[in-house]
Write a protein that holds these residues in place. Structure first.
Motif, mmCIF file in Angstrom:
data_model
loop_
_atom_site.group_PDB
_atom_site.id
_atom_site.type_symbol
_atom_site.label_atom_id
_atom_site.label_comp_id
_atom_site.label_asym_id
_atom_site.label_seq_id
_atom_site.Cartn_x
_atom_site.Cartn_y
_atom_site.Cartn_z
ATOM 1 N N PRO A 112 10.248 3.410 -6.371
ATOM 2 C CA PRO A 112 11.391 4.214 -6.792
ATOM 3 C C PRO A 112 11.016 5.653 -7.154
ATOM 4 C CG PRO A 112 10.831 2.578 -8.465
ATOM 5 C CD PRO A 112 9.965 2.306 -7.286
ATOM 6 N N ALA A 113 11.948 6.564 -6.871
ATOM 7 C CA ALA A 113 11.730 7.992 -7.105
ATOM 8 C C ALA A 113 11.560 8.336 -8.587
ATOM 9 C CB ALA A 113 12.888 8.798 -6.513
ATOM 10 N N ASN A 114 12.012 7.458 -9.485
ATOM 11 C CA ASN A 114 11.823 7.764 -10.909
ATOM 12 C C ASN A 114 10.414 7.407 -11.388
ATOM 13 O OD1 ASN A 114 12.064 4.992 -10.891
ATOM 14 N ND2 ASN A 114 13.467 4.887 -12.622
ATOM 15 N N TYR A 115 9.591 6.798 -10.504
ATOM 16 C CA TYR A 115 8.197 6.482 -10.842
ATOM 17 C C TYR A 115 7.217 7.441 -10.153
ATOM 18 C CZ TYR A 115 3.758 4.123 -11.389
ATOM 19 O OH TYR A 115 2.441 3.851 -11.699
ATOM 20 N N ALA A 116 7.457 7.736 -8.867
ATOM 21 C CA ALA A 116 6.516 8.566 -8.111
ATOM 22 C C ALA A 116 7.219 9.310 -6.987
ATOM 23 C CB ALA A 116 5.402 7.705 -7.543
ATOM 24 N N ARG A 117 6.589 10.397 -6.593
ATOM 25 C CA ARG A 117 7.052 11.187 -5.452
ATOM 26 C C ARG A 117 5.913 11.287 -4.439
ATOM 27 N NH1 ARG A 117 10.367 12.666 -9.177
ATOM 28 N NH2 ARG A 117 12.495 13.220 -8.890
ATOM 29 N N ASN A 118 6.243 11.730 -3.244
ATOM 30 C CA ASN A 118 5.248 11.920 -2.181
ATOM 31 C C ASN A 118 4.438 10.652 -1.913
ATOM 32 O OD1 ASN A 118 5.948 14.694 -1.843
ATOM 33 N ND2 ASN A 118 4.722 15.163 -3.656
ATOM 34 N N VAL A 119 5.115 9.517 -1.860
ATOM 35 C CA VAL A 119 4.450 8.246 -1.575
ATOM 36 C C VAL A 119 4.064 8.221 -0.097
ATOM 37 C CG1 VAL A 119 4.719 5.740 -1.495
ATOM 38 C CG2 VAL A 119 5.766 7.049 -3.368
ATOM 39 N N ARG A 120 2.800 7.951 0.166
ATOM 40 C CA ARG A 120 2.317 7.836 1.534
ATOM 41 C C ARG A 120 1.176 6.822 1.550
ATOM 42 N NH1 ARG A 120 1.251 11.782 -1.544
ATOM 43 N NH2 ARG A 120 -0.741 12.828 -1.608
ATOM 44 N N TYR A 121 1.189 5.975 2.536
ATOM 45 C CA TYR A 121 0.182 4.926 2.643
ATOM 46 C C TYR A 121 -0.162 4.717 4.105
ATOM 47 C CZ TYR A 121 4.620 2.337 3.054
ATOM 48 O OH TYR A 121 5.884 1.929 3.384
ATOM 49 N N ARG A 122 -1.333 4.113 4.316
ATOM 50 C CA ARG A 122 -1.777 3.839 5.685
ATOM 51 C C ARG A 122 -2.602 2.560 5.697
ATOM 52 N NH1 ARG A 122 -6.748 7.869 7.231
ATOM 53 N NH2 ARG A 122 -8.011 7.521 5.357
ATOM 54 N N VAL A 123 -2.781 2.029 6.898
ATOM 55 C CA VAL A 123 -3.557 0.811 7.072
ATOM 56 C C VAL A 123 -4.593 1.028 8.169
ATOM 57 C CG1 VAL A 123 -1.774 -0.761 6.225
ATOM 58 C CG2 VAL A 123 -1.849 -0.180 8.653
ATOM 59 N N HIS A 124 -5.677 0.277 8.061
ATOM 60 C CA HIS A 124 -6.696 0.224 9.108
ATOM 61 C C HIS A 124 -6.445 -1.065 9.880
ATOM 62 C CE1 HIS A 124 -10.637 -0.397 10.964
ATOM 63 N NE2 HIS A 124 -10.811 0.905 10.819
ATOM 64 N N VAL A 125 -6.228 -0.939 11.182
ATOM 65 C CA VAL A 125 -5.847 -2.070 12.027
ATOM 66 C C VAL A 125 -6.929 -2.313 13.078
ATOM 67 C CG1 VAL A 125 -4.116 -2.891 13.693
ATOM 68 C CG2 VAL A 125 -3.396 -1.627 11.659
ATOM 69 N N GLU A 126 -7.196 -3.595 13.337
ATOM 70 C CA GLU A 126 -8.202 -3.942 14.352
ATOM 71 C C GLU A 126 -7.887 -3.252 15.678
ATOM 72 O OE1 GLU A 126 -8.284 -7.823 16.454
ATOM 73 O OE2 GLU A 126 -6.539 -8.327 15.222
ATOM 74 N N ASN A 127 -8.919 -2.804 16.370
ATOM 75 C CA ASN A 127 -8.842 -2.147 17.679
ATOM 76 C C ASN A 127 -8.119 -0.802 17.666
ATOM 77 O OD1 ASN A 127 -10.170 -4.358 18.841
ATOM 78 N ND2 ASN A 127 -8.236 -5.397 19.246
ATOM 79 N N ILE A 128 -7.637 -0.359 16.496
ATOM 80 C CA ILE A 128 -6.937 0.921 16.400
ATOM 81 C C ILE A 128 -7.656 1.843 15.423
ATOM 82 C CG2 ILE A 128 -4.810 2.072 15.661
ATOM 83 C CD1 ILE A 128 -3.282 -0.385 16.661
ATOM 84 N N GLY A 129 -8.054 1.317 14.281
ATOM 85 C CA GLY A 129 -8.633 2.142 13.212
ATOM 86 C C GLY A 129 -7.552 2.540 12.228
#
Length: 159
Positions: A112-129
């Motif tokens: 929720p926007a009342n907790y944090a801003r600029n939320v961004r996440y990523r994952v490392h996936v097999e055969n892709i990185g």
């Protein structure tokens, strides 16, 4: 613990992340850990530090988040091998499965926007990185390609 052991680099990174997380007690913090095939739960990582492994072909099966404050309206959803999209879960709940030997293939997190801003996440996936960062409530990972997530990382500006 049975099965594959973490490499010494992974152990050092995990230990370093845990120390960083423990040193953040003075302010707001957000921590996360992963459940890995044949390893179990990792130590908590703090914002900007990955959890899981890369280059070791070890599937990530679940994630769990915690903070020094309850996050009302936090929700997350996992796309799991042979199950598809699971129901949305709340703050502190397991995202994915434990004890079923199923790979996590994609995740979606809504902070929720009342907790944090600029939320961004990523994952490392097999055969892709490492895949591109995704924004709040966007899908990270793959759907319909049967590829495992191996690591996860998140950044945000906590208010």
């Amino acid at each position: 613990m049975t099965g594959k052991k973490l490499s010494s680099a992974s152990k050092k990174r995990s230990s370093s992340n845990s120390k960083t997380a423990k040193n953040m007690l003075g302010g707001n913090y957000f921590l996360y850990k992963s459940h890995l095939k044949n390893i179990g739960w990792t130590d908590y990582s703090s914002l900007g530090f990955p959890t899981g492994t890369t280059g070791q072909a070890i599937r990530l099966e679940a994630l769990r988040f915690t903070s020094n404050a309850f996050i009302d309206n936090f929700r997350a959803q996992a796309h799991v091998q042979d199950k598809g999209w699971l129901s949305w879960v709340g703050y502190g709940d397991v995202i994915g499965t434990i004890g079923e030997e199923k790979r996590l293939e994609a995740i979606r997190i809504d902070i929720p926007a009342n907790y944090a801003r600029n939320v961004r996440y990523r994952v490392h996936v097999e055969n892709i990185g490492w895949m591109e960062y995704r924004g709040n409530n966007e899908i990270a990972g793959t759907v319909g390609r049967s590829l495992r997530i191996e690591a996860f990382e998140i950044h945000m500006d906590i208010l």
